[in-house]
Design a protein around this motif. Structure first.
Motif, PDB file in Angstrom:
ATOM      1  N   ILE A 154       5.584 -61.525  60.329  1.00 61.29           N
ATOM      2  CA  ILE A 154       5.011 -62.471  61.296  1.00 61.29           C
ATOM      3  C   ILE A 154       4.768 -61.773  62.631  1.00 61.29           C
ATOM      4  CG2 ILE A 154       5.325 -64.685  62.440  1.00 61.29           C
ATOM      5  CD1 ILE A 154       5.099 -64.844  59.398  1.00 61.29           C
ATOM      6  N   LEU A 155       5.755 -60.991  63.074  1.00 63.59           N
ATOM      7  CA  LEU A 155       5.607 -60.269  64.347  1.00 63.59           C
ATOM      8  C   LEU A 155       4.448 -59.287  64.273  1.00 63.59           C
ATOM      9  CD1 LEU A 155       9.369 -59.536  65.179  1.00 63.59           C
ATOM     10  CD2 LEU A 155       7.995 -61.550  65.725  1.00 63.59           C
ATOM     11  N   VAL A 156       4.329 -58.601  63.142  1.00 62.69           N
ATOM     12  CA  VAL A 156       3.235 -57.645  62.960  1.00 62.69           C
ATOM     13  C   VAL A 156       1.890 -58.369  62.950  1.00 62.69           C
ATOM     14  CG1 VAL A 156       2.184 -56.045  61.316  1.00 62.69           C
ATOM     15  CG2 VAL A 156       4.614 -55.907  61.793  1.00 62.69           C
ATOM     16  N   ALA A 157       1.850 -59.546  62.347  1.00 65.76           N
ATOM     17  CA  ALA A 157       0.606 -60.326  62.342  1.00 65.76           C
ATOM     18  C   ALA A 157       0.159 -60.641  63.768  1.00 65.76           C
ATOM     19  CB  ALA A 157       0.810 -61.618  61.553  1.00 65.76           C
ATOM     20  N   ILE A 158       1.113 -60.946  64.638  1.00 67.02           N
ATOM     21  CA  ILE A 158       0.783 -61.272  66.030  1.00 67.02           C
ATOM     22  C   ILE A 158       0.227 -60.053  66.758  1.00 67.02           C
ATOM     23  CG2 ILE A 158       1.757 -61.978  68.248  1.00 67.02           C
ATOM     24  CD1 ILE A 158       3.790 -63.663  66.640  1.00 67.02           C
ATOM     25  N   THR A 159       0.930 -58.905  66.656  1.00 70.43           N
ATOM     26  CA  THR A 159       0.474 -57.711  67.381  1.00 70.43           C
ATOM     27  C   THR A 159      -0.850 -57.200  66.832  1.00 70.43           C
ATOM     28  OG1 THR A 159       1.788 -56.248  65.941  1.00 70.43           O
ATOM     29  CG2 THR A 159       2.826 -57.043  67.975  1.00 70.43           C
ATOM     30  N   THR A 160      -1.035 -57.267  65.518  1.00 73.34           N
ATOM     31  CA  THR A 160      -2.292 -56.808  64.927  1.00 73.34           C
ATOM     32  C   THR A 160      -3.442 -57.723  65.321  1.00 73.34           C
ATOM     33  OG1 THR A 160      -1.031 -55.979  63.020  1.00 73.34           O
ATOM     34  CG2 THR A 160      -3.418 -56.107  62.786  1.00 73.34           C
ATOM     35  N   ALA A 161      -3.208 -59.026  65.287  1.00 72.16           N
ATOM     36  CA  ALA A 161      -4.249 -59.975  65.692  1.00 72.16           C
ATOM     37  C   ALA A 161      -4.620 -59.796  67.161  1.00 72.16           C
ATOM     38  CB  ALA A 161      -3.784 -61.405  65.429  1.00 72.16           C
ATOM     39  N   ASN A 162      -3.627 -59.544  68.009  1.00 72.66           N
ATOM     40  CA  ASN A 162      -3.908 -59.290  69.426  1.00 72.66           C
ATOM     41  C   ASN A 162      -4.757 -58.045  69.598  1.00 72.66           C
ATOM     42  OD1 ASN A 162      -2.607 -61.511  70.568  1.00 72.66           O
ATOM     43  ND2 ASN A 162      -0.620 -60.481  70.608  1.00 72.66           N
ATOM     44  N   LYS A 163      -4.432 -57.002  68.857  1.00 73.92           N
ATOM     45  CA  LYS A 163      -5.191 -55.757  68.958  1.00 73.92           C
ATOM     46  C   LYS A 163      -6.622 -55.945  68.471  1.00 73.92           C
ATOM     47  CE  LYS A 163      -6.167 -51.424  69.436  1.00 73.92           C
ATOM     48  NZ  LYS A 163      -6.450 -50.895  70.796  1.00 73.92           N
ATOM     49  N   LEU A 164      -6.802 -56.702  67.381  1.00 74.11           N
ATOM     50  CA  LEU A 164      -8.129 -56.903  66.805  1.00 74.11           C
ATOM     51  C   LEU A 164      -8.902 -58.034  67.477  1.00 74.11           C
ATOM     52  CD1 LEU A 164      -7.243 -56.520  63.015  1.00 74.11           C
ATOM     53  CD2 LEU A 164      -8.276 -54.818  64.522  1.00 74.11           C
ATOM     54  N   LYS A 165      -8.206 -58.757  68.390  1.00 75.60           N
ATOM     55  CA  LYS A 165      -8.824 -59.855  69.137  1.00 75.60           C
ATOM     56  C   LYS A 165      -9.373 -60.937  68.207  1.00 75.60           C
ATOM     57  CE  LYS A 165      -9.991 -57.126  73.234  1.00 75.60           C
ATOM     58  NZ  LYS A 165      -9.244 -55.923  72.867  1.00 75.60           N
ATOM     59  N   VAL A 166      -8.520 -61.376  67.276  1.00 77.67           N
ATOM     60  CA  VAL A 166      -8.872 -62.480  66.385  1.00 77.67           C
ATOM     61  C   VAL A 166      -7.901 -63.630  66.627  1.00 77.67           C
ATOM     62  CG1 VAL A 166      -9.883 -60.986  64.627  1.00 77.67           C
ATOM     63  CG2 VAL A 166      -7.446 -61.533  64.507  1.00 77.67           C
ATOM     64  N   ASN A 167      -8.130 -64.761  65.992  1.00 79.89           N
ATOM     65  CA  ASN A 167      -7.287 -65.927  66.179  1.00 79.89           C
ATOM     66  C   ASN A 167      -5.861 -65.636  65.697  1.00 79.89           C
ATOM     67  OD1 ASN A 167      -5.961 -68.553  65.613  1.00 79.89           O
ATOM     68  ND2 ASN A 167      -7.954 -69.388  66.181  1.00 79.89           N
ATOM     69  N   VAL A 168      -4.927 -65.618  66.626  1.00 82.01           N
ATOM     70  CA  VAL A 168      -3.555 -65.217  66.308  1.00 82.01           C
ATOM     71  C   VAL A 168      -2.886 -66.204  65.363  1.00 82.01           C
ATOM     72  CG1 VAL A 168      -1.267 -64.750  67.264  1.00 82.01           C
ATOM     73  CG2 VAL A 168      -3.301 -63.963  68.482  1.00 82.01           C
ATOM     74  N   ALA A 210       1.314 -56.975  55.955  1.00 82.83           N
ATOM     75  CA  ALA A 210       0.823 -57.852  57.020  1.00 82.83           C
ATOM     76  C   ALA A 210      -0.342 -57.221  57.768  1.00 82.83           C
ATOM     77  CB  ALA A 210       1.963 -58.176  57.992  1.00 82.83           C
ATOM     78  N   ILE A 211      -0.263 -55.923  58.034  1.00 80.75           N
ATOM     79  CA  ILE A 211      -1.360 -55.239  58.736  1.00 80.75           C
ATOM     80  C   ILE A 211      -2.638 -55.310  57.922  1.00 80.75           C
ATOM     81  CG2 ILE A 211      -2.191 -52.988  59.527  1.00 80.75           C
ATOM     82  CD1 ILE A 211       0.673 -52.315  60.318  1.00 80.75           C
ATOM     83  N   LEU A 212      -2.556 -55.005  56.619  1.00 77.72           N
ATOM     84  CA  LEU A 212      -3.747 -55.047  55.765  1.00 77.72           C
ATOM     85  C   LEU A 212      -4.295 -56.462  55.661  1.00 77.72           C
ATOM     86  CD1 LEU A 212      -2.717 -52.625  52.865  1.00 77.72           C
ATOM     87  CD2 LEU A 212      -4.133 -52.149  54.872  1.00 77.72           C
ATOM     88  N   CYS A 213      -3.398 -57.435  55.613  1.00 82.53           N
ATOM     89  CA  CYS A 213      -3.824 -58.835  55.545  1.00 82.53           C
ATOM     90  C   CYS A 213      -4.639 -59.222  56.781  1.00 82.53           C
ATOM     91  CB  CYS A 213      -2.600 -59.738  55.406  1.00 82.53           C
ATOM     92  SG  CYS A 213      -2.975 -61.516  55.439  1.00 82.53           S
ATOM     93  N   VAL A 214      -4.138 -58.872  57.984  1.00 85.62           N
ATOM     94  CA  VAL A 214      -4.835 -59.256  59.215  1.00 85.62           C
ATOM     95  C   VAL A 214      -6.127 -58.454  59.387  1.00 85.62           C
ATOM     96  CG1 VAL A 214      -4.640 -59.430  61.727  1.00 85.62           C
ATOM     97  CG2 VAL A 214      -2.676 -59.970  60.293  1.00 85.62           C
ATOM     98  N   LEU A 215      -6.125 -57.196  58.949  1.00 82.61           N
ATOM     99  CA  LEU A 215      -7.364 -56.413  58.986  1.00 82.61           C
ATOM    100  C   LEU A 215      -8.455 -57.089  58.150  1.00 82.61           C
ATOM    101  CD1 LEU A 215      -6.028 -52.741  58.698  1.00 82.61           C
ATOM    102  CD2 LEU A 215      -7.389 -53.667  60.578  1.00 82.61           C
ATOM    103  N   PHE A 216      -8.088 -57.526  56.954  1.00 83.46           N
ATOM    104  CA  PHE A 216      -9.063 -58.207  56.096  1.00 83.46           C
ATOM    105  C   PHE A 216      -9.458 -59.551  56.700  1.00 83.46           C
ATOM    106  CE2 PHE A 216     -10.419 -60.904  52.602  1.00 83.46           C
ATOM    107  CZ  PHE A 216     -11.279 -60.071  51.893  1.00 83.46           C
ATOM    108  N   TYR A 217      -8.473 -60.274  57.215  1.00 85.06           N
ATOM    109  CA  TYR A 217      -8.766 -61.568  57.842  1.00 85.06           C
ATOM    110  C   TYR A 217      -9.748 -61.419  59.006  1.00 85.06           C
ATOM    111  CZ  TYR A 217      -8.304 -65.290  61.215  1.00 85.06           C
ATOM    112  OH  TYR A 217      -8.602 -66.261  62.127  1.00 85.06           O
TER     113      TYR A 217
END
Length: 601
Positions: A154-168, A210-217
């Motif tokens: 979950i924490l990784v999803a937040i930081t990755t989403a912030n970096k990619l500038k997508v809906n957290v 989680a990183i791969l999931c958010v990258l695809f998302y």
């Protein structure tokens, strides 16, 4: 420290708020991802009061020290809402990957460190018999310590989403499916998706799925935002993104990320098994240079993966313990021996910081400036790290190793682990302290009451307050003078050593024999000329005399390009001195005294 003034100066010398793409911080550094690194005025940035040093590789790293959080908050507040300007410089894929890794993993450290240290303290309390493991209080506190690592996806999803500038929140929702208790139970019992068997994987504490999931998302979100009707986009795009992302993650990306994380930790441990204590010793020995360059941060993914898979780490953190304590030993030895009040104060402060796990003040303020201290630190780190590796010391929390966090080495199964950690740290400290104490020699200081600077250029003297640059005119960088030049030559204002020559050639810094740190800056915003028309005649490390030619520059080209050619001379450690300056608007005679100063009592 004036946080607002320092923040304004930092923003000004990294190319303005519009050049900042991403801001974060670690325990001692601002980490700025910039749109164009060529717009950094590195000498001016390094000369800002409160800045310990600057390193530019993938990110622009501004070393602050203990006040980094306050400076970060000020920079972020000032930069918020400013439009981005310019375009991204063409970065290599490797550089962009390193920037991505640092941006995703660095913000995780405080949460993981807090939970890990709490768990290690609970083990200590249990060993001492003060808080039994079977008690309800222990169990609740242990859950608090376990939560950051368990919910790492979950924490990784937040930081990755912030970096990619997508809906957290939608990104977190996608990743949360993997750690749902019901989903974990179904995976364990065996379940299919579209007639495909899902692998039984415990996704708790994993980072790469989680990183791969958010990258695809992120790709799915952009696609559905583009093609969803605007009236329905608020729910249709998130729904379709989840419907596509989660199945792809459970079928492909989750297992792939799990194998990636397991493989990374396994490879490192395999290398450790082959090299043994030599690996820890060598890593500890090169850490002064890795930390100085900021290249120790790419080790974080390995440490996080090791913690998630094995709940321990036995290479990087033990090596860091030896290095951190060795830095403290060298600094405290210099604090004991030095007769210079400034050096003594700097070394003492840096030594205490290193004992608490923060080594940047020691590195930039002491060891990298003194070869004897650096050699002592390296030798002590190698020996101390080798001992820790020989004894297979393991760390059980991801936090900068120090005396304050030594409980991170408390093992739930081996009481000897913490003892060996203390012995290794003591060995590193003793070797570094004794070697520095006996072999370090303080440079003889020139004793003089009054000193002076000579004219750095032909032209007309003006007060610093009249310079059309807020950082200089407000005295943020220190006291000094300015000259409106009439010829294209910059001369040394005093005897000393060249500290740095900026790549563009428009700025030079030097350390005078009296201890004044001087920066000479030709023109306002002339860094934008990218070196055109500037011809430095000195190099870093060169000894110079007052009146020596430092830089030749094309004054007509600067004026034609529309830049202010004013030459600024600033003493960045001006708090040490009191000054008397010649009258403003005085025509300058080349190499004649322009400013006298004496050290303040």
């Amino acid at each position: 420290m004036d946080y607002q003034a320092t923040a304004k100066a930092v923003i000004a010398h990294v190319g303005g708020a519009g050049n900042i793409d991403h801001i974060e911080h670690c325990s001692t550094r601002l980490r700025l991802t910039l749109r164009d690194n060529t717009r950094i005025d590195q000498p001016a940035l390094a000369a800002i009061p409160g800045v310990l040093g600057v390193r530019v590789n993938v990110q622009c790293q501004v070393i602050i020290g203990k006040d980094v959080v306050e400076i970060y908050d000020a920079v972020k507040a000032l930069a918020a809402g400013q439009p981005a300007t310019g375009s991204h410089s063409e970065a290599r894929w490797a550089a962009r990957c390193v920037d991505f890794v640092i941006s995703v993993f660095q913000p995780l450290v405080p949460a993981i460190a807090g939970g890990g240290v709490l768990k290690s303290l609970l083990i200590l309390l249990d060993l001492l018999g003060w808080l039994p493991r079977s008690s309800d209080t222990y169990k609740i506190l242990d859950n608090i310590g376990s939560a950051p690592l368990y919910f790492l996806p979950i924490l990784v999803a937040i930081t990755t989403a912030n970096k990619l500038k997508v809906n957290v929140l939608v990104a977190v929702s996608a990743v949360s499916v993997m750690v749902l208790p019901m989903m974990s139970k179904q995976l364990a019992e065996g379940i299919t998706l579209f007639s495909f068997d899902l692998k039984n994987i415990a996704y708790a504490s994993q980072v790469f799925p989680a990183i791969l999931c958010v990258l695809f998302y992120s790709r799915a979100e952009r696609f559905f935002n583009r093609y969803s009707p605007s009236a329905l986009r608020i729910f249709l795009s998130p729904m379709l993104s989840l419907l596509v992302t989660v199945p792809v993650t459970l079928l492909i990306l989750g297992p792939l990320g799990f194998e990636l994380g397991s493989g990374l930790a396994t490879v490192i441990l395999w290398l450790y098994s082959k090299l043994g204590f030599v690996a820890t010793a060598l890593l500890a020995g090169v850490l002064p240079f890795m930390v100085a360059a900021g290249m120790h941060k790419p080790m974080i993914p390995y440490v996080v993966a090791s913690m998630g898979q094995f709940s321990r780490e036995m290479l990087y953190l033990p090596a860091s313990l030896a290095h951190n304590i060795a830095e403290a030993g060298a600094c405290l030895a210099i604090a004991l021996r030095s007769k210079d009040k400034v050096m003594k104060s700097t070394a003492l402060s840096a030594g205490i910081s290193a004992l608490c796990g923060i080594t940047e003040p020691a590195l930039y303020g002491i060891t990298l400036l003194n070869k004897t201290a650096l050699y002592a630190v390296m030798a002590a780190s190698v020996i101390g790290g080798g001992f820790l590796g020989w004894m297979t010391v393991e760390a059980f929390a991801l936090v900068s190793p120090s005396l304050a966090s030594i409980s991170m080495f408390i093992s739930p199964t081996s009481p000897w682990n913490i003892l060996y950690a203390l012995l290794g740290a003591g060995l590193a400290f003793a070797i570094s302290f004794v070697a520095t104490l006996f072999f370090w020699r303080e440079k003889a200081a020139q004793v003089t009451d009054f000193n002076h600077f000579v004219t750095p250029a032909e032209g007309r003297l003006i007060p610093l307050a009249e310079v059309q640059d807020d950082v200089f005119s407000a005295g943020i960088m220190g006291d000094g003078i300015a000259v409106i030049p009439t010829s294209g030559k910059l001369f040394a204002p005093a005897n000393g050593v060249i500290s740095n020559v900026f790549d563009s050639g428009h700025a030079v810094s030097l350390l005078t024999t009296q201890g004044a740190e001087v920066i000479l800056h030709i023109g306002i915003d002339t860094i934008k000329l990218n070196g055109k028309g500037f011809h430095p005649r000195v190099t870093a490390g060169q000894t110079i005399q007052a009146g020596d030619l430092l830089v030749e520059f094309d004054l007509d080209a600067i004026n034609t390009a529309g830049f202010d050619p004013v030459i600024v001379m600033v003493i960045t450690n001006s708090e040490r001195f009191s000054f008397t300056t010649n009258a403003a608007d005085t025509p300058l005679t080349l190499h004649s005294p322009i400013m006298t100063f004496k050290e303040s009592l």
